[in-house]
Design an enzyme around this catalytic site. Sequence first.
Site: not given
Ligand code: NAP
Length: 362
Positions: A149, A241
């Site tokens: 991002c 960002h």
């Molecule tokens: P997050 O808020 O921590 O959400 C993680 C999600 O994955 C939740 O739905 C969680 O479910 C699920 N999860 C976690 N562990 C799991 C497992 N072992 N098996 C199945 N599901 C699981 O993270 P996020 O910020 O949304 O990021 C998600 C992805 O996008 C990451 O790879 C991150 O690097 C990428 N990303 C994020 C951003 C950003 O701005 N945040 C930008 C670009 C890319 P539960 O609620 O059930 O725990």
Amino acid sequence: MNRLDVAVLGATGAVGQRFIQLLADHPWFRVAEVAASERSAGKTYAEAVRWVLPGAPPPDVAGLTVLPLDAAFRSPIVMSALPGEVAKTLEPELAARGHVVSSNTSSHRMAPDVPLLLPEFNADHIRLIETQRKNRGWTSGALVTMSNCTLVAVVAALAPLMDFGVEKVHVVSMQALSGAGYPGVPSFDIADNVIPYIGGEEDKVETEPKKILGSPNGAGIDHAPMLISASCNRVAVLDGHTVSVSVGFARPPSPETIREAWEHFEGHEMARGLPSAPQRPIFYNPANDRPQPRLDRDAGRGMSTTIGRLRPCALLDVKFIALSHNTIRGAAGGAIFNAELVAAQGYIPGFNPVLATASASA
Ligand code: NAP
């Protein structure tokens, strides 16, 4: 009737919630399945999610039962917002089973046969799907990835300037809290503070732009031959960002030429007119105190980059500030845009974008 079903993996997280929000009124896609960890599986989406966006989850999604990751998904499109280590094996498995997987995770971005897409800047990289299907024996499935991002604003600023021979790029980021997911950084660590380290981030900002701004060679991508140095920081901003960028060119353009290149940039022709395409990928704000995350992150419905403070640099040639929304353009909105490009380019059998658009506006 003509909309394609979508499964959102990681639907309860920071990016997953943006997917649910942005897909609520999508003309081509409809959320049919949601999945998350064992903690959430079996609950309704409304029970499982701690909704952190304005309003409430759309009613048709709120009542869906959250599936585990080993479910037999039936949606042709899978949007993945899973942690990288979980996505690593699952995403190719789903593509092998015939799904078009549009991923946010970093696990496969740099694989030579995986398109790393920001469609307004490199929509033609979508053709890598043909190499990918040949290499991996996939027929209807495919795996496309959204970039990190933080670098979206960097790539947006550089893409219209590549003809001047971009040689050196120095980036200092000021990254929002939502970039760390939910609940993310503890408030006790970030209030009244700046954290000068984000694990793995600098490497992504230094490598991914070279692939995104590279040239297709028929079997892969020739990476753009520039040097990038990045320092990444977490700041107490919710969304958006900001990057401070200095650039050195082989043939330095004048500031007027750079501003014109940004202001007239329309984006790659294959991306124009897609439902998530911003009308203007780049805005230049001439005020001397812009862009700012609170004021500029929603430009172009969160899909545009805002640039400002273009000025000479004593070390390289020019420097400027750029900003983009990390969970919209930098994550969910970007992955939806990528899936639209896949669909519009005919990689999803039976889907007709013209019919879908007509049906949505009827
Ligand atoms: P997050 O808020 O921590 O959400 C993680 C999600 O994955 C939740 O739905 C969680 O479910 C699920 N999860 C976690 N562990 C799991 C497992 N072992 N098996 C199945 N599901 C699981 O993270 P996020 O910020 O949304 O990021 C998600 C992805 O996008 C990451 O790879 C991150 O690097 C990428 N990303 C994020 C951003 C950003 O701005 N945040 C930008 C670009 C890319 P539960 O609620 O059930 O725990």
